[in-house]
Design an enzyme around this catalytic site. Structure first.
Site, PDB file in Angstrom:
ATOM      1  N   ASP A 167      -4.572   3.825   6.915  1.00  0.00           N
ATOM      2  CA  ASP A 167      -5.923   3.237   6.795  1.00  0.00           C
ATOM      3  C   ASP A 167      -6.496   2.927   8.167  1.00  0.00           C
ATOM      4  O   ASP A 167      -7.705   3.014   8.369  1.00  0.00           O
ATOM      5  CB  ASP A 167      -5.908   1.891   6.034  1.00  0.00           C
ATOM      6  CG  ASP A 167      -5.292   1.982   4.670  1.00  0.00           C
ATOM      7  OD1 ASP A 167      -5.329   3.073   4.079  1.00  0.00           O
ATOM      8  OD2 ASP A 167      -4.769   0.948   4.187  1.00  0.00           O
ATOM      9  N   HIS A 172      -2.551  -0.108   4.902  1.00  0.00           N
ATOM     10  CA  HIS A 172      -1.542   0.954   5.009  1.00  0.00           C
ATOM     11  C   HIS A 172      -1.669   1.532   6.421  1.00  0.00           C
ATOM     12  O   HIS A 172      -2.771   1.545   6.988  1.00  0.00           O
ATOM     13  CB  HIS A 172      -1.811   2.119   4.062  1.00  0.00           C
ATOM     14  CG  HIS A 172      -1.911   1.784   2.611  1.00  0.00           C
ATOM     15  ND1 HIS A 172      -3.033   1.278   2.032  1.00  0.00           N
ATOM     16  CD2 HIS A 172      -1.018   1.969   1.599  1.00  0.00           C
ATOM     17  CE1 HIS A 172      -2.838   1.130   0.727  1.00  0.00           C
ATOM     18  NE2 HIS A 172      -1.625   1.531   0.434  1.00  0.00           N
TER      19      HIS A 172
HETATM   20  C1  XUL Z   1      -2.401   1.698  -5.762  1.00  0.00           C
HETATM   21  C2  XUL Z   1      -2.254   0.398  -5.106  1.00  0.00           C
HETATM   22  C3  XUL Z   1      -1.931   0.428  -3.653  1.00  0.00           C
HETATM   23  C4  XUL Z   1      -0.992  -0.638  -3.215  1.00  0.00           C
HETATM   24  C5  XUL Z   1      -0.544  -0.520  -1.786  1.00  0.00           C
HETATM   25  O1  XUL Z   1      -2.692   1.624  -7.102  1.00  0.00           O
HETATM   26  O2  XUL Z   1      -2.416  -0.627  -5.716  1.00  0.00           O
HETATM   27  O3  XUL Z   1      -3.112   0.371  -2.935  1.00  0.00           O
HETATM   28  O4  XUL Z   1      -1.560  -1.899  -3.382  1.00  0.00           O
HETATM   29  O5  XUL Z   1       0.009   0.711  -1.500  1.00  0.00           O
END
Ligand code: XUL
Ligand code: CO
Length: 444
Positions: A102, A99
């Site tokens: 992150d 993300h």
């Molecule tokens: C949350 C989840 C996230 C997604 C990406 O449950 O799985 O980490 O994979 O936003």
């Protein structure tokens, strides 16, 4: 500087190896049905769990022992990139995912956040020049910051909608810059708590509009990664809009988005929705919508997203069965959206957990391929549905009958005969294949 100096390289040493820093079953160059394990499995490290999260939970402060813990801000972000590429190399994983927040800290303004991101993305790009590890997908975190309290693309607040659009716009630019193979939308707070304050129709319409704008922008900048929706039924909101594959597919169909999306299916999200992992994979597969996988597992005793590393061999086998039947994951991969337990706080645990997950999927791959080669389930299932290959059943399938003809058929039937579904026998065969990779048990 080395962050993981306990090991030089995690390599395949075979099932009898006693070296904990070795693969017992994942042999990247070994071929299974004409493709190497590396090509089949396309493993990916999730940046957020492995480099960003600190082990904090609602009852306790962060406790992970990490060699970058003494740093802050951009220095911390840079150290994590160095550590990440060292780990990718040592584990020999072909992909990673992240993300925006992150990898780079948020600034006081959107412009500052974007500048931070640009600096780190440039550093990542530099590392990628000499690393084999590629970007499986990136995404925008639109759930942590308080501005997203009521959602992002489904917020009641148009300013938040605009902010979310700006973050995804940037995310697509980053995806293009780093050659991302996919772009993920997980609707972190795209859902609601109570209908008493919610315009459900407007929220869903806005989500549809948001996705169309994302498609348009990707086209405009020439980003050709696959768009993926990651369903999850609840958490953080009570009612998440992308509940599961079936509801996500209905949404995509209604808003004319099916040509542009596939699903990123997470095991623990499937079980939270009351399904099995393989159910979600099957549902996506038969609709040509299986894109990628967040490989983890939940805990049947806990009702939330525990994001454990996958070690359940039944689950990895049945998942690989679906993936093989899908002809692979295409641009997708197996991303370890998984975190070490709070009690596993040493840096070594990062290596052990990935080894455990990769070996579990390698076993799943081999066993699933043998089940397919031997036609164990296929033969049983085709025999079970054989009444639709001839006579009245064939006419149904060919669209050559109607209620009049079916009534005529039913009227002349005597006692109808059904046959056993043989679940228990099939499970014992599955056990045989799991416990003995050389088993050859034909369908009965
Ligand atoms: C949350 C989840 C996230 C997604 C990406 O449950 O799985 O980490 O994979 O936003
Ligand atoms: Co996920």
């Amino acid at each position: 500087m080395s962050y993981f100096n306990q090991v030089n390289k995690v390599s395949f040493e075979g099932a009898d190896s006693k070296n904990p820093f070795s693969y017992k079953h994942y042999n990247p160059k070994e071929t299974v049905a004409g493709k190497t394990m590396e090509e089949h499995l396309r493993f990916s490290v999730a940046y957020w769990h492995t480099f960003t999260a600190d082990g904090a939970d609602p009852f306790g402060a962060g406790n992970m022992q990490r060699p970058w813990n003494h740093l802050q801000g951009m220095d911390l972000a840079k150290a994590r990139v160095e550590a990440a590429f060292e780990l990718f190399e040592k584990l020999d994983v072909p992909f990673f995912c992240f993300h925006d927040v992150d990898v780079a800290p948020e600034g006081d303004t959107l412009a500052e956040s974007n500048r931070n991101l640009d600096e780190i993305v440039a550093m990542i790009k530099d590392y990628m020049k000499t690393s084999k590890t590629k970007l499986l997908w990136n995404t925008a975190n639109m759930f942590t910051h308080p501005r997203f309290v009521h959602g992002a693309a489904t917020s009641n607040n148009a300013d938040v909608f605009a902010y979310a659009a700006a973050k995804v716009k940037k995310g697509l630019e980053v995806g293009k810059e780093l050659g991302g193979e996919n772009y993920v939308f997980w609707g972190g707070r795209e859902g609601y708590e109570t209908l008493l304050n919610t315009d459900l129709k407007l929220e869903l319409d806005n989500l549809g509009r948001f996705y169309h704008m994302a498609i348009d922008y990707a086209k405009e900048i020439g980003f050709d990664g696959q768009f993926l929706i990651e369903p999850k039924p609840k958490e953080p909101t009570k009612h998440q809009y992308d509940f599961d594959v079936a509801s996500g597919l209905a949404f995509l169909q209604k808003y004319d988005l099916t040509d542009h999306f596939k699903f990123n299916i997470e095991a623990n999200h499937a079980t939270l929705a009351g399904h099995t992992f393989e159910h979600e994979l099957r549902y996506a597969r038969v609709n040509d919508m299986l894109g990628s996988v967040d490989a983890n597992q939940g805990d049947t005793l806990l009702g939330w997203d525990t994001d454990e590393f996958p070690t359940d061999l039944y689950s990895t086998t049945l998942a690989m069965y679906e993936i093989l039947k899908n002809g692979g994951l295409g641009k997708g991969g197996l991303n370890f959206d998984a975190k070490v337990r709070r009690g596993s706080f040493e840096a070594d645990d990062i290596l052990y957990s990935h080894v455990a997950g990769m070996d579990s999927f390698a076993i799943g791959l081999k066993v699933a391929q043998r089940l397919i080669d031997d036609g164990v389930l296929d033969d049983f299932v085709s025999e079970r549905y054989s009444s639709f290959t001839e006579g009245i059943g064939k006419q149904v399938v060919d669209g050559e009958t109607d209620f009049h003809a079916l009534e005529q058929h039913a009227l002349q039937l005597g006692e109808i005969e059904n046959r056993s579904g043989r679940q228990e026998w099939l499970k014992s065969v599955l056990n045989q294949y799991l416990l003995n990779v050389n088993a050859t048990v034909g369908a009965k």
